[in-house]
Design an enzyme around this catalytic site. Structure first.
Site, PDB file in Angstrom:
ATOM      1  N   ASP A  35       0.840  -1.201   0.000  1.00  0.00           N
ATOM      2  CA  ASP A  35       0.000   0.000   0.000  1.00  0.00           C
ATOM      3  C   ASP A  35       0.878   1.255   0.000  1.00  0.00           C
ATOM      4  O   ASP A  35       1.673   1.461   0.917  1.00  0.00           O
ATOM      5  CB  ASP A  35      -0.883  -0.032   1.253  1.00  0.00           C
ATOM      6  CG  ASP A  35      -2.047   0.935   1.196  1.00  0.00           C
ATOM      7  OD1 ASP A  35      -2.087   1.777   0.289  1.00  0.00           O
ATOM      8  OD2 ASP A  35      -2.924   0.836   2.063  1.00  0.00           O
ATOM      9  N   ASP A  36       0.751   2.085  -1.029  1.00  0.00           N
ATOM     10  CA  ASP A  36       1.498   3.351  -1.124  1.00  0.00           C
ATOM     11  C   ASP A  36       3.010   3.143  -1.166  1.00  0.00           C
ATOM     12  O   ASP A  36       3.768   3.951  -0.623  1.00  0.00           O
ATOM     13  CB  ASP A  36       1.156   4.272   0.054  1.00  0.00           C
ATOM     14  CG  ASP A  36      -0.192   4.944  -0.104  1.00  0.00           C
ATOM     15  OD1 ASP A  36      -0.969   4.514  -0.962  1.00  0.00           O
ATOM     16  OD2 ASP A  36      -0.460   5.906   0.639  1.00  0.00           O
ATOM     17  N   CYS A  73      -5.763   3.837  -3.893  1.00  0.00           N
ATOM     18  CA  CYS A  73      -6.108   2.605  -3.171  1.00  0.00           C
ATOM     19  C   CYS A  73      -7.371   1.933  -3.703  1.00  0.00           C
ATOM     20  O   CYS A  73      -7.339   0.811  -4.208  1.00  0.00           O
ATOM     21  CB  CYS A  73      -6.329   2.906  -1.690  1.00  0.00           C
ATOM     22  SG  CYS A  73      -5.024   3.832  -0.874  1.00  0.00           S
ATOM     23  N   ARG A  77      -7.792  -1.476  -6.148  1.00  0.00           N
ATOM     24  CA  ARG A  77      -8.268  -2.728  -5.544  1.00  0.00           C
ATOM     25  C   ARG A  77      -9.526  -3.230  -6.243  1.00  0.00           C
ATOM     26  O   ARG A  77      -9.716  -4.440  -6.402  1.00  0.00           O
ATOM     27  CB  ARG A  77      -8.501  -2.516  -4.047  1.00  0.00           C
ATOM     28  CG  ARG A  77      -7.198  -2.366  -3.285  1.00  0.00           C
ATOM     29  CD  ARG A  77      -7.349  -1.669  -1.941  1.00  0.00           C
ATOM     30  NE  ARG A  77      -6.086  -1.065  -1.579  1.00  0.00           N
ATOM     31  CZ  ARG A  77      -5.086  -1.707  -0.972  1.00  0.00           C
ATOM     32  NH1 ARG A  77      -5.233  -2.971  -0.621  1.00  0.00           N
ATOM     33  NH2 ARG A  77      -3.947  -1.092  -0.713  1.00  0.00           N
ATOM     34  N   LYS A 130      -6.216  -5.464   4.099  1.00  0.00           N
ATOM     35  CA  LYS A 130      -7.050  -4.293   3.822  1.00  0.00           C
ATOM     36  C   LYS A 130      -8.037  -4.562   2.689  1.00  0.00           C
ATOM     37  O   LYS A 130      -7.646  -4.932   1.591  1.00  0.00           O
ATOM     38  CB  LYS A 130      -6.131  -3.120   3.455  1.00  0.00           C
ATOM     39  CG  LYS A 130      -6.818  -1.886   2.926  1.00  0.00           C
ATOM     40  CD  LYS A 130      -5.795  -0.801   2.660  1.00  0.00           C
ATOM     41  CE  LYS A 130      -6.389   0.377   1.911  1.00  0.00           C
ATOM     42  NZ  LYS A 130      -5.422   1.477   1.730  1.00  0.00           N
ATOM     43  N   HIS A 132     -11.254  -2.248   1.726  1.00  0.00           N
ATOM     44  CA  HIS A 132     -11.340  -0.871   1.201  1.00  0.00           C
ATOM     45  C   HIS A 132     -12.008  -0.767  -0.170  1.00  0.00           C
ATOM     46  O   HIS A 132     -11.605   0.040  -1.009  1.00  0.00           O
ATOM     47  CB  HIS A 132      -9.937  -0.227   1.153  1.00  0.00           C
ATOM     48  CG  HIS A 132      -9.976   1.271   1.262  1.00  0.00           C
ATOM     49  ND1 HIS A 132      -8.935   2.070   0.815  1.00  0.00           N
ATOM     50  CD2 HIS A 132     -10.925   2.104   1.757  1.00  0.00           C
ATOM     51  CE1 HIS A 132      -9.244   3.337   1.036  1.00  0.00           C
ATOM     52  NE2 HIS A 132     -10.446   3.387   1.615  1.00  0.00           N
ATOM     53  N   HIS A 232       1.770   2.553   3.923  1.00  0.00           N
ATOM     54  CA  HIS A 232       0.864   3.709   3.972  1.00  0.00           C
ATOM     55  C   HIS A 232       1.024   4.427   5.311  1.00  0.00           C
ATOM     56  O   HIS A 232       1.239   3.785   6.337  1.00  0.00           O
ATOM     57  CB  HIS A 232      -0.566   3.196   3.801  1.00  0.00           C
ATOM     58  CG  HIS A 232      -1.597   4.246   3.535  1.00  0.00           C
ATOM     59  ND1 HIS A 232      -1.906   5.255   4.426  1.00  0.00           N
ATOM     60  CD2 HIS A 232      -2.427   4.440   2.467  1.00  0.00           C
ATOM     61  CE1 HIS A 232      -2.874   6.010   3.925  1.00  0.00           C
ATOM     62  NE2 HIS A 232      -3.202   5.538   2.739  1.00  0.00           N
ATOM     63  N   ASN A 337      -0.421   1.880  -5.812  1.00  0.00           N
ATOM     64  CA  ASN A 337      -0.157   3.185  -6.422  1.00  0.00           C
ATOM     65  C   ASN A 337       1.264   3.587  -6.052  1.00  0.00           C
ATOM     66  O   ASN A 337       1.964   2.853  -5.355  1.00  0.00           O
ATOM     67  CB  ASN A 337      -1.164   4.249  -5.967  1.00  0.00           C
ATOM     68  CG  ASN A 337      -1.454   4.254  -4.483  1.00  0.00           C
ATOM     69  OD1 ASN A 337      -2.564   3.940  -4.056  1.00  0.00           O
ATOM     70  ND2 ASN A 337      -0.460   4.572  -3.673  1.00  0.00           N
ATOM     71  N   LYS A 399       1.238   9.154  -6.009  1.00  0.00           N
ATOM     72  CA  LYS A 399      -0.112   8.599  -5.835  1.00  0.00           C
ATOM     73  C   LYS A 399      -1.165   9.666  -6.143  1.00  0.00           C
ATOM     74  O   LYS A 399      -0.973  10.850  -5.849  1.00  0.00           O
ATOM     75  CB  LYS A 399      -0.245   8.143  -4.380  1.00  0.00           C
ATOM     76  CG  LYS A 399      -1.651   7.896  -3.875  1.00  0.00           C
ATOM     77  CD  LYS A 399      -1.616   7.646  -2.376  1.00  0.00           C
ATOM     78  CE  LYS A 399      -3.006   7.484  -1.781  1.00  0.00           C
ATOM     79  NZ  LYS A 399      -2.952   7.188  -0.338  1.00  0.00           N
TER      80      LYS A 399
END
Length: 550
Positions: A35-36, A73, A77, A130, A132, A232, A337, A399
């Site tokens: 993530d990130d 995000c 996904r 996660k 989301h 993240h 991302n 991002k």
């Protein structure tokens, strides 16, 4: 390009291509997402962060250097899980409902998830991490007012979208020590003592693999989706991991970008004639930057978060080895991302993302404060654009944008029994929409025309199996739109613009200038006009809305 629904014919074709596998044998599949995380953070992609387990997968498989995500995000996904563009799945933006079918902030019923698809063909499924992709996150925290709560509907939670078991968070980012919306299957749970979310994600995944791997067979393989929140924000890491990087970033972001670029060229990730993008807008040189110790500490904590995730991936690999499943498992690792430029301040509204208190009821230090070092539970900080530009070396922006810094994703594919001539780099163009058709392909599952009484949209992506066989293919054009940032790629040409009514279209030659330094929009007005027309047709087809100032 819409793929034919005849992909299950792959089973016989695959057996012919790889004679050591029977037509009935289907691989386990693990889909792992960070993530990130930026393009160059992993060691195998030029980073100085210690990622030996990811590097092992990269060196034993395929490193895709020209793979793309959907810039943020939730959209990424949604595309990952469905094989559709995010707008088609109902996730054109984030998880807020904008009153339009393509921006509902919730997976719709015109899509199916990977888990729903492979489960119907006999796969056992689990998820750790996660989710989301739903607006229904419930009011876990008692301090939320009724107006702030989105009242509970579990129809788009993991167990209702094809997963047999789930441990993780329904919401997006949050504390690593006390994450909001922590859930076991369909039941909210609280973290125990010494809880650290990255470890919990890894441990649950490894436990599931041991349970499922011990009984795995040709007729009952498993699919696991492991979605980390690391790295993240907030910058939360364990002291022993932070200590490994003490002093590592004292040279500053300018030098670190140059060093990463040098390693990327040396290892063949990027060509030697590429130009490193300039320092990001409004970012000072390291020499003139104040509070260097605090800035260096931010990147030390970020590196520690990536390191801890890699340690957890090592646990997952060991679980596969101990159950004799590693050789028969396809592992895909990628990122949602690019590195995140967001600056956290104490003015951010109180939310599940940004709570006001720690577990013991004491206040959180909300926002970047150069007087306090990041890392502990009491802090809530980000590493900002200054270090995000290092993560995204050699690309521009971050991002949220659809310039390369926002959408370029290093994809690793590892599959000892299924990848021909491993330990190689692939420059095959690819996109997040390709993950679903690839998994349908290798699993022998049938992608449905109708599911639970709803007509299902055809997949948009293309299978990567030819690349596994050391072949290539011509990828269909790819489109992007996220919060007004938009782009379109066809062959070597990329059209791109940032959000805003005054933002002009830019045109880049991705073969000669992937760092987007030479805008050719006025040099090739005919190509620009053609791609603008194609982007418009794509945007209208998938449900993009030009929100303007609304």
């Amino acid at each position: 390009m819409n793929i034919s629904r005849s992909l299950p014919l792959f089973a016989a074709f695959f057996a012919l291509a790889f004679g050591h596998l029977s037509a009935q044998q289907r691989p386990n599949i693990l889909l792992i997402m960070a993530d990130d995380m930026g393009y160059s953070d992993m060691g195998s992609f030029g980073g100085e962060i210690e990622t030996p387990n990811l590097d092992r997968l990269a060196e034993g498989g395929i490193k895709f250097t020209q793979f793309y995500n959907a810039a943020r995000c939730c959209p990424t996904r949604a595309s990952l899980l469905t094989g559709l563009y995010p707008h088609q799945a109902g996730m054109g933006g984030m998880t807020n409902d904008r009153g339009v079918a393509s921006y509902r902030g919730d997976l719709n019923r015109q899509c199916v998830t990977i888990a729903e698809t492979v489960k119907a063909s006999g796969y056992r499924t689990f998820m750790s991490g996660k989710w989301h992709v739903t607006k229904h996150v419930d009011g876990w925290r008692t301090w939320l007012t009724p107006e702030q709560k989105i009242y509970l509907s579990k129809e788009n939670w993991p167990l209702q979208r094809g997963f047999d078991t789930f441990f993780g968070t329904i919401h997006g980012a949050g504390s690593y020590y006390d994450p909001a919306t922590l859930t076991q299957n369909n039941t909210p749970v609280s973290p125990g003592e010494n809880f650290y979310y990255t470890d919990a994600i890894s441990d649950h995944a490894a436990e599931q693999i041991r349970t499922l791997g011990a009984s795995a067979s040709e007729n009952a393989p498993f699919f696991g989706y492991i979605a980390y929140t690391a790295p993240h924000w907030p910058l939360h890491a364990l002291p022993e991991d932070i200590a490994k990087y003490k002093g590592k970033y004292d040279a500053g972001w300018d030098r670190l970008r140059e060093e990463r670029m040098e390693r990327m060229v040396k290892s063949g990730i990027i060509p030697a004639d590429w130009t490193l993008s300039p320092r990001g807008p409004k970012i000072d040189s390291w020499e003139t930057t104040e509070h260097k110790a605090w800035w260096a500490a931010c990147m030390e904590v970020y590196a520690a978060m990536v390191d801890r995730m890699d340690q957890g991936i090592g646990k997952i690999i060991r679980a596969l080895e101990e159950t004799g499943q590693l050789e028969h498992t396809l592992i895909l690792f990628l990122q949602d991302n690019g590195g995140c430029h967001e600056v956290l301040t104490d003015r951010w509204p109180r939310s599940l993302h940004f709570p006001a208190f720690q577990r013991d009821g004491s206040p959180l230090l909300r926002g970047n404060d150069v007087q306090v070092m990041p890392g502990p539970e009491a802090t809530y900080m980000s590493y900002s654009a200054e270090w995000a530009q290092v993560s995204n070396t050699p690309f521009r922006l971050y991002k949220h944008y659809v310039h390369e810094g926002g959408i370029a994703t290093p994809l690793i594919a590892f599959w000892p029994k299924g990848i021909r001539n491993p330990s190689r780099i692939s420059r095959q163009l690819g996109h997040i929409i390709d993950i679903m058709p690839t998994i349908v392909d290798v699993s022998g599952a049938r992608y449905p025309d109708v599911y639970r009484g709803e007509t299902i949209l055809p997949m948009e992506g293309q299978s990567l199996v030819p690349v596994f066989q050391n072949q290539s293919f011509v990828h269909a054009p790819i489109g992007w739109e996220h919060e007004g940032n938009r782009g379109f790629r066809e062959g070597k040409w990329k059209l791109v613009a940032t959000k805003g009514p005054e933002a002009a279209w830019e045109l880049y030659d991705m073969e000669a200038d992937r760092t987007e330094m030479r805008n050719l929009a006025t040099v090739h007005p005919d190509i620009t006009a053609s791609l603008v027309q194609k982007y418009t047709e794509w945007a209208n087809r998938v449900g993009v809305v030009d929100w303007g100032n609304r």
